[in-house]
Design an enzyme around this catalytic site. Structure first.
Site, PDB file in Angstrom:
ATOM      1  CG  PHE A 127      73.017  30.965  29.275  1.00 41.46           C
ATOM      2  CD1 PHE A 127      74.027  30.095  29.654  1.00 41.46           C
ATOM      3  CD2 PHE A 127      71.932  30.466  28.598  1.00 41.46           C
ATOM      4  CE1 PHE A 127      73.926  28.736  29.382  1.00 41.46           C
ATOM      5  CE2 PHE A 127      71.827  29.112  28.315  1.00 41.46           C
ATOM      6  CZ  PHE A 127      72.826  28.250  28.707  1.00 41.46           C
ATOM      7  CE1 TYR A 165      67.608  24.161  33.264  1.00 38.52           C
ATOM      8  CE2 TYR A 165      65.441  24.317  32.271  1.00 38.52           C
ATOM      9  CZ  TYR A 165      66.790  24.561  32.215  1.00 38.52           C
ATOM     10  OH  TYR A 165      67.324  25.198  31.128  1.00 38.52           O
ATOM     11  CE  LYS A 166      69.928  27.350  34.876  1.00 39.35           C
ATOM     12  NZ  LYS A 166      70.909  26.357  34.398  1.00 39.35           N
ATOM     13  NE  ARG A 208      77.844  26.418  36.325  1.00 38.67           N
ATOM     14  CZ  ARG A 208      76.764  26.533  35.560  1.00 38.67           C
ATOM     15  NH1 ARG A 208      76.401  27.730  35.104  1.00 38.67           N
ATOM     16  NH2 ARG A 208      76.064  25.478  35.227  1.00 38.67           N
TER      17      ARG A 208
END
Lengths: 421, 421
Positions: free
Chosen positions: B129, B231-232, B381
C-alpha cells in the site's frame, strides 16, 4: 455573602450579557455543578449528539464507503471554517487532523529542516506545557541541536524584552504559546513575530489556550506556523483532532517528515513515490478520525454565532470578577492571584496560588461542586468559558471556595496527583 | 441464473452458517445494496450509535473533564481487548491511537534507530500500500539510507524464497503486509519472522487487511513490531484510530521520535524532561480521540462473539464462491482471478483482473448496486466481510456483475479515478 460584592450584581451582569442565551446551546444536566475547566475540556454543545448520530447512521451506516467522496476534504473544510471563525487565517492555510503533539512535531521538524544553515538552537519557554518541550527535545536531540528553555515568570510569562534579547543568530526556531497554560499570560503575537523575523528566525505558535478565547489574527500578526487543540474553548470533544496552520507563502518550501498518503499529491493515483501535495494537504498524514472531526461542526456553529470579539470581552470580565473576589475574600486565607491582572495581558483563565492548591482543588470539586483544576506546582486554575459560564457561576464558585478556605476543608483531602488534561 | 451454480445453494450455505445471526448486529438499512467493501470501511455495528451517544452524553456531557480518570487508559484498555480478541498478543503489548501511517512512522523510526550499525537498507514490497512506502521513503531519505522495493507479483505477492534471498547483511528493517491490500495474498508471518531473525533483522508488519479477517498470532509467530487499522474488518468507523504492537521484551529498547506527553512516564507530574514510559505507553504521543476510540468497544463485542477462527473459515468459503462464479460466468467476458486461488494463501478479499476494471467498478455500483472497489492498475476488488456478508450476497453480486459484463454496461461510464480508501 459579602456586602461589597453582592450576588445580585453578578446576576445583573448576566442579565446584560449579549452571550447569555448561548448557554442553552450546551448540554447542562446539572445546574448546581459549576464548571470552570472548559479550558481542559469544553462542554458538549447541545446540537452535537444529534449531529454525530446523523453522521454515524447516515454517513457511515447508510452511505458506507461512498461517504468518502465528502469526508476526504473534511480536514481542509473544517480547517477553513476554523480559519475564518477563530484564527484570522486565509483559505487553504489550516487543516485539522492528528493530535496537537503530532502537529507540533510535523511543523517543528519542517521548520528545522528549512532553517538557515548553522543555526543550532531552538528556543522554548521553560514554563510552557510539557508536551511542547518534550516534542522539541526529541527533535533537537535527534539533530544534535540545542534546546534552550528560557526562564519565564510563573505568573506573568515571558517578557517581550527578554525574549528579544534571546533571539541571537543561533536560533533556528522559537516555540511559544500565545496563552500560557498555567497563568493565562498572553504574548503579543505581532510583536514577537516581528522580533523573530528581524532576528532571521521563525516562531511556531501553540494556540491551544488561545483559540476560541481570544481573537487570533494569524494573517494580521504575520504568523508563519501554528498548531492548537480543538477540545478546549472550541468544544470539539475529548481528544478532538488538532489543527495546524502554515502561512500560504511558506507551504511549498516546507516538508514534514511523516510522509503519509493524505499528504500525497493526487492521493488516489497511488503513485510509487511520495510527492507532497502543493498546498496545506502536505502536512496531513493518514486517514483522519471522521467521527471526531464531525463534532467540530456544531461546536463552530456556536462560536460563529457568538463571534470571538464578544467572547473575548466577556472572558475578560469573567476573569476580572475572579480576581476581584479573590482579592476581597481569599487573600486573608493565603491565596494570591497568579495571573496577569491586566485583562489585556491574559487569556480567559485565571490561576490562584496557594501552597495547598492540589488539595484545595479536590475539596472544591467534591465538597464545593466546582470543577477547576490543579496545575503544578501550586496553582488552582479557573477557566470560565464565555460561551456558557455565567457571571453568577463565577460568583458562586468563588463563594464556595471562600467557604472551603474558611473551613480549611482541604485538610482532610489526600494529595495524590490529579489526572486531568 | 445458472444451472451449475444455482442461487439456492448459496441460500443453503447461509442456512448452515454459524455466523449468519450476526448480520443483525449490524445496521443494514438497504438490503438491496450489496456491500463488498468492508475491507475499506466496515459496516456500522448496530450497537454503536447508542453506545457513542452514551459516551457523548454521559461521559462528555455529564461527567465532563472528570471522565479523564477513565479515558486516560483507553488506548491501552482497547489495545488489550484487541490483543486478546484478534491479535494473539499479550497484555501491555498493543495500544490504540493515531493513524496507521503515524504508527508506522513511530515504530519504523524506532526500529531503524535500534538497528545494528552499518545496516543501511530498508526492504519493502514494491506492491504494498502506497502510504507504507511513502512513510519509509521519508525515513530512509532523512537518514541517508536506501529503500529497496522488492518486485512482487500483483496476484500472488512476495514469495518467501525471494524474500529470504533478499535478506542480506545490509537490511536494517523489513516492512511487509500480512495480507496484500490489492490481491489479498497472504504471507506466512512465522516463516518470514524466522528468516528475518536469522538474517539479523526485524520485520514491521502492517496488519490492516489481516486483523479481524484472519487469525493473527503475534506471540506465536514471534512477531516483533506491527501496526494496523481498525476501520476495515474491525468495524471501528471511518478513520478510527489505529493500533500498534511492540513485543514486550523489545519495548524498553525502542524509542520513538514523537515525544508527546502521553508517552511520558508519570504524565501528570509534568516533569521538565521527557522520560519515556517503561511500557507500551512510550509509543503514544498526544491526547487520543476518545469518541473515535469509544466506537471500538461495540465493534469488538461482535468479533468476540463470532471468534476469529469462525470468521476465517467463512471468509475462505465466501472467497471461494467468488472465484468459482468468476470461473463459471466471467472468464468469457475477459475477467481473470487476480488473487491466490488457494484459500490458505489469501486473506478475506478477492481481486479480479479486467482491463476495464475502473469503469466496471463504477457500473457495478451505480447499475448493479454492488459496492466493491477499483484498485490500480486494473483490478476490481471484492471484500466480503464474514460478520455480515451472506453467501447469497456474493451470489447476487456476481450475478449482477455477469449482467454488467454481458451488456458491456461500462462502456457508457466515465473513467476519472475513484476516491475510496
Amino acid at each position: 455573602m459579602s456586602d461589597d460584592h453582592p450576588r445580585y450584581l453578578a446576576k445583573e451582569l448576566d442579565a446584560n450579557d449579549p452571550l447569555a442565551h448561548l448557554r442553552d446551546r450546551f448540554f447542562v444536566a446539572d445546574d448546581d455543578l459549576i464548571y470552570l475547566d472548559g479550558n481542559s475540556l469544553g462542554r458538549l454543545p447541545a446540537a452535537t449528539p444529534a449531529h454525530l448520530d446523523r453522521v454515524i447512521r447516515h454517513g457511515w451506516g447508510d452511505r458506507l464507503v461512498r461517504s468518502w467522496t465528502s469526508w476526504i476534504d473534511w480536514s481542509r473544510r473544517i480547517g477553513d471554517r476554523l480559519a475564518a471563525t477563530a484564527l484570522g487565517a486565509r483559505e487553504g492555510e489550516v487543516a485539522v487532523s492528528d493530535s496537537t503533539s503530532v502537529n507540533l512535531y510535523k511543523l517543528a521538524s519542517a521548520a528545522l529542516d528549512a532553517a538557515p544553515a548553522g543555526r543550532r538552537t531552538v528556543l522554548v519557554d521553560a514554563e510552557d506545557f510539557p508536551t511542547d518541550r518534550y516534542v522539541l527535545q526529541g527533535l533537537t536531540d535527534a539533530r544534535g541541536m540545542t534546546l534552550r528553555a528560557m526562564p519565564s515568570d510563573l505568573d506573568h510569562g515571558l517578557q517581550p524584552g527578554e525574549l528579544r534579547a534571546a533571539l541571537d543568530g543561533d536560533i533556528a526556531l522559537v516555540l511559544l504559546s500565545a496563552v500560557n497554560y498555567r497563568s493565562g499570560a498572553l504574548l503579543d503575537m505581532a510583536t514577537v513575530n516581528t522580533a523573530a523575523r528581524e532576528a532571521g528566525t521563525v516562531v511556531l505558535w501553540d494556540l491551544s489556550h488561545a483559540v476560541g478565547a481570544i481573537p487570533v489574527d494569524l494573517d494580521g500578526t504575520g504568523t508563519d506556523l501554528a498548531v492548537g487543540c480543538t477540545y478546549k474553548y472550541l468544544n470539539g470533544g475529548p481528544g478532538a483532532p488538532a489543527f495546524l496552520y502554515v502561512r500560504r507563502e511558506l507551504q511549498h518550501r516546507l516538508r514534514q517528515p511523516i510522509q503519509g498518503w493524505f499528504g500525497q499529491r493526487d492521493q488516489f493515483r497511488m503513485a510509487a513515490d511520495y510527492d507532497p501535495a502543493p498546498d496545506v494537504d502536505r502536512f496531513l498524514v493518514g486517514t483522519p478520525p471522521i467521527l471526531a472531526l464531525a463534532a467540530l461542526d456544531p461546536a463552530l456553529d456556536v462560536l460563529d454565532e457568538a463571534g470571538v470579539d464578544r467572547v473575548r470581552e466577556k472572558g475578560q470580565r469573567l476573569g476580572q470578577l475572579i480576581i476581584e473576589l479573590t482579592d476581597a475574600w481569599l487573600t486573608p486565607h493565603g491565596f494570591r492571584v497568579a495571573s496577569p491582572r491586566d485583562p489585556r495581558r491574559r487569556g480567559s483563565h485565571v490561576s490562584l496560588h496557594h501552597p495547598e492548591a492540589l488539595r484545595i482543588s479536590r475539596a472544591l470539586a467534591t465538597q464545593g461542586r466546582v470543577v477547576g483544576d490543579f496545575r503544578t506546582p501550586d496553582r488552582l486554575r479557573l477557566g470560565p468559558a464565555p460561551l456558557y459560564t455565567r457571571f453568577v457561576d463565577v460568583w458562586d464558585a468563588m463563594d464556595r471556595l471562600r467557604d472551603i478556605a474558611e473551613r480549611r476543608a482541604w485538610e482532610q483531602v489526600a494529595d495524590e496527583p490529579c489526572r486531568v488534561t
